[in-house]
Motif scaffolding. Structure first.
Motif, mmCIF file in Angstrom:
data_model
loop_
_atom_site.group_PDB
_atom_site.id
_atom_site.type_symbol
_atom_site.label_atom_id
_atom_site.label_comp_id
_atom_site.label_asym_id
_atom_site.label_seq_id
_atom_site.Cartn_x
_atom_site.Cartn_y
_atom_site.Cartn_z
ATOM 1 N N HIS A 1 23.065 24.807 -40.547
ATOM 2 C CA HIS A 1 23.835 25.911 -39.940
ATOM 3 C C HIS A 1 22.856 26.926 -39.331
ATOM 4 C CE1 HIS A 1 27.326 24.302 -41.863
ATOM 5 N NE2 HIS A 1 26.920 24.598 -43.085
ATOM 6 N N THR B 1 22.668 29.149 -36.800
ATOM 7 C CA THR B 1 23.075 30.513 -36.443
ATOM 8 C C THR B 1 23.306 31.348 -37.693
ATOM 9 O OG1 THR B 1 24.315 29.369 -34.730
ATOM 10 C CG2 THR B 1 24.583 31.742 -34.850
ATOM 11 N N GLU B 2 24.099 30.757 -38.587
ATOM 12 C CA GLU B 2 24.461 31.463 -39.804
ATOM 13 C C GLU B 2 23.211 31.768 -40.630
ATOM 14 O OE1 GLU B 2 27.890 29.446 -41.681
ATOM 15 O OE2 GLU B 2 26.867 30.020 -43.533
ATOM 16 N N THR C 1 26.671 20.012 -45.594
ATOM 17 C CA THR C 1 27.357 19.079 -44.688
ATOM 18 C C THR C 1 27.217 17.639 -45.158
ATOM 19 O OG1 THR C 1 25.386 18.952 -43.340
ATOM 20 C CG2 THR C 1 27.071 20.497 -42.638
ATOM 21 N N GLU D 1 28.367 22.484 -35.855
ATOM 22 C CA GLU D 1 27.703 23.488 -36.679
ATOM 23 C C GLU D 1 28.606 24.033 -37.778
ATOM 24 O OE1 GLU D 1 25.539 26.401 -34.341
ATOM 25 O OE2 GLU D 1 25.079 27.412 -36.220
ATOM 26 N N ASN D 2 29.890 24.109 -37.530
ATOM 27 C CA ASN D 2 30.772 24.705 -38.540
ATOM 28 C C ASN D 2 31.242 23.704 -39.589
ATOM 29 O OD1 ASN D 2 30.575 27.211 -37.467
ATOM 30 N ND2 ASN D 2 32.362 26.971 -36.150
ATOM 31 N N TYR E 1 19.078 24.757 -44.973
ATOM 32 C CA TYR E 1 20.174 25.613 -44.509
ATOM 33 C C TYR E 1 20.037 25.903 -43.017
ATOM 34 C CZ TYR E 1 23.367 29.632 -44.525
ATOM 35 O OH TYR E 1 24.383 30.496 -44.264
ATOM 36 N N ARG F 1 31.638 21.807 -42.940
ATOM 37 C CA ARG F 1 31.353 22.202 -44.315
ATOM 38 C C ARG F 1 32.061 21.241 -45.236
ATOM 39 N NH1 ARG F 1 35.555 27.171 -44.521
ATOM 40 N NH2 ARG F 1 37.149 26.126 -45.760
ATOM 41 N N LYS G 1 25.849 28.392 -50.373
ATOM 42 C CA LYS G 1 26.291 28.114 -48.997
ATOM 43 C C LYS G 1 26.957 26.747 -48.969
ATOM 44 C CE LYS G 1 24.759 31.887 -47.305
ATOM 45 N NZ LYS G 1 25.761 32.907 -46.949
#
Lengths: 402, 209
Positions: free
Chosen positions: B157, B159-160, B126, B41-42, B153, B44, B123
């Protein structure tokens, strides 16, 4: 021996065993008699120049696949079925790459270094018997010739390092030369035992001396105490001599980029690569010739398989062993390398000379087996203990940095 | 004994070598183009612009404030402000970017643009398969290329994106409440104003009376 004579009586087997020799004679037949020796030699050279680079191409892909398997990866599998055409792709790539010569480099020497390396390495194959009656030139001092030629690879390494005018190249070359000269001594001394027992420097004679059988077991030198010790020492020194892992300090990426061939690109780099692998094959071939019975079969019942097939099978096994070692061992430090050469390899190979002499003069019987094995094992154990004693293994302590 | 460790090591690599042919679980690598591992998930790499709704241009959150352009360390963002205005997510008329270019050959994926953006408009994406045969034009992404939906989005991601949505909804609610209060106040004022004239003329009339 009766089985061999039976085999020799069989024309099919004889023809298969001598197929390359017969082929050579058949081609020679098309030329006038005075030209035939020259044609034969040229054919032999062509065979060597075709066969060993072919094995090199095969080795590059097998090495990458083997190392991959040892690290639980698949290795190259994209070019062709199972990636076997990878060397073709690599070859095209290195041919089409730009050939860069540094502006301040010594152009002539920079160009000559890989050429000298490849020529010197190819010359070594001239005295390597790859099968029964299959040797390019049967020199009386074949072994001496091989080591003399092998020593000139050091020259090409230093030419490459010096002419590049690059600190990494020069440092890499210095390391390589120091390492090769240090290990040349045990390499030579460990091979001398085979010469002592055979009584000849000719590689063909050394193989022939090992070609007999007791029962079904062959008379290879590796199956004697001095031969085993000599073989192990020879293989270790050969690894160092060809800059293979774990003795690949001259090209330690972490500190020297690529060592003496940092400034080489394109096909010159490929030539260095080729030279290095061919050097490995020739030295492995000599280990086979000296201790593993050359082209001889490992069991008398297996003599049915042609001699040249045995030689190349042994060569492939030796290459696999080198790859296996590369996948296992980390690189040594410079001081460890030198300590090992002078404190372990040299005393052991000198002692092995004495043991081989004792073996020769103790006569047949079980006594020489016990005496020779005991002396070698004792020396190995003692040297190992002495070498290990000074190693303080454990957490590293820093004098100033703490 | 000298050499014991080497033999142990050789045994270990031999085990791995043989094992890799037998058990597939040993193989740690993934055969990339055919097999893929979902990115964590993180993950970028390069920035993109978020838009709400279906229309790329209408829903673009960016108001061309140029904070990201000024903060960008390698200066890979280029913005041209529009001359007209369009309503943003709360309905307030805002300037929008007439041009918004990011040169991803210069971008260093530091995420500073994302951190400084007050409008949750930029944002990190990925998408990593960005190789191109044109190293200048092919790596210069324009506004149209950079705009991606809020659903995208949410997908990359989750959660974000939920946090951002909650924050925006809160702000919108606040703005609506404020607008409502303002409207009420205005209405009250208007009502007062409406009642005042009826009251006022009375005293106004008085002098005349």
């Amino acid at each position: 021996m009766s089985q061999s004579s039976q085999l020799w009586a069989n024309p099919v087997w004889t023809n298969l065993d001598q197929i390359f020799v017969l082929l050579q004679h058949w081609v020679e037949g098309f030329f006038p008699v005075w030209l035939q020796p020259a044609v034969g030699t040229v054919l032999g050279v062509i065979a060597i120049v075709a066969a060993f680079p072919g094995i090199f191409a095969l080795t590059t892909v097998l090495e990458r696949k083997g190392l991959g398997r040892m690290q639980n990866r698949l290795g190259p599998n994209r070019v062709g079925p199972f990636g076997i055409l990878q060397p073709v792709a690599d070859g095209i790539k290195s041919l089409t790459k730009e050939d860069i010569v540094p502006l301040t480099a010594d152009g002539v020497v920079h160009f000559l270094a890989p050429v000298v390396l490849v020529i010197a390495v190819f010359l070594g194959f001239a005295v390597l018997p790859v099968g029964r009656n299959m040797v390019l030139t049967n020199l009386d001092a074949g072994l001496l010739f091989f080591f003399a030629i092998g020593a000139s690879t050091e020259l090409s390494v230093f030419m490459a390092g010096w002419s590049s005018r690059n600190k990494y190249s020069l440092l890499g070359a210095m390391r390589a030369v120091a390492q090769m000269i240090s290990y040349e001594v045990p390499l030579l001394l460990s091979s001398v035992v085979a010469v002592m027992i055979t009584g000849s420097l000719s590689t063909v004679k050394i193989v022939e001396a090992q070609s007999g059988f007791t029962g079904i077991f062959p008379h290879w030198y590796v199956f004697t105490p001095w031969g085993f010790a000599g073989f192990v020492l020879f293989v270790i020194a050969a690894l160092a001599e060809t800059n293979r892992s774990p003795f690949d300090l001259p090209e330690g990426e972490s500190e020297l980029v690529a060592g003496y061939f940092t400034e080489y690109s394109g096909f010159k780099f490929a030539l260095f690569f080729l030279g290095e692998y061919l050097g490995m094959f020739s030295i492995a071939g000599f280990a086979i010739t000296l201790f593993l019975g050359g082209w001889g079969a490992p069991l008398s019942v297996l003599e049915i398989i042609p001699s040249w097939a045995w030689f190349f099978a042994k060569l492939l096994c030796a290459i696999f062993f080198f790859i296996w070692l590369r996948g296992t061992l980390p690189r040594l430090r410079q001081d460890q390398l030198m300590n090992f050469a002078w404190k372990f390899m040299l005393p052991m190979s000198l002692l092995n000379l004495l043991v081989a002499g004792a073996w020769r003069f103790l006569g047949d019987g079980w006594l020489r087996w016990i005496v020779c094995s005991a002396v070698l094992l004792l020396a190995y154990g003692l040297l190992g203990r002495v070498l290990m004693r000074h190693q303080r293994l454990g957490a590293r302590s820093y004098r100033y940095a703490d | 004994m000298l050499g014991e460790g080497i033999l142990k090591g050789l045994g270990e690599t031999a085990k791995n070598f043989a094992g890799s042919f037998v058990s597939k679980e040993r193989l740690t690598t993934v055969q990339y183009p055919e097999e893929r591992v979902a990115p964590i998930e993180n993950t970028r790499d390069f920035p993109f612009l978020v838009y709400d709704g279906d229309d790329k241009m209408a829903g673009l959150r960016c108001v061309a404030c140029q904070i990201c352009e000024k903060e960008c360390p390698p200066k890979c963002i280029y913005i041209v402000k529009s001359t007209d205005k369009k309503p943003d997510y709360v309905g307030k008329p805002q300037i929008y970017p007439a041009r918004f270019d990011i040169d991803i050959s210069v971008c260093m994926s530091c995420q500073i643009c994302v951190e400084v953006c007050p409008f949750e408009a930029i944002k990190m994406d990925t998408e990593f398969e960005l190789s191109t045969t044109d190293r200048f034009g092919g790596l210069l992404f324009d506004r149209d290329h950079l705009s991606k939906s809020n659903e995208h989005y949410h997908k990359i991601h989750p959660t974000e994106a939920s946090e951002v949505d909650a924050r925006l909804a809160e702000e919108k609610a606040k703005a609506e409440a404020k607008a409502k209060a303002a409207a009420e106040a205005a209405a009250a004022k208007a009502a007062a104003a409406a009642t005042a004239p009826t009251a006022k003329p009375v005293p106004a009339k008085e002098p005349g009376a």
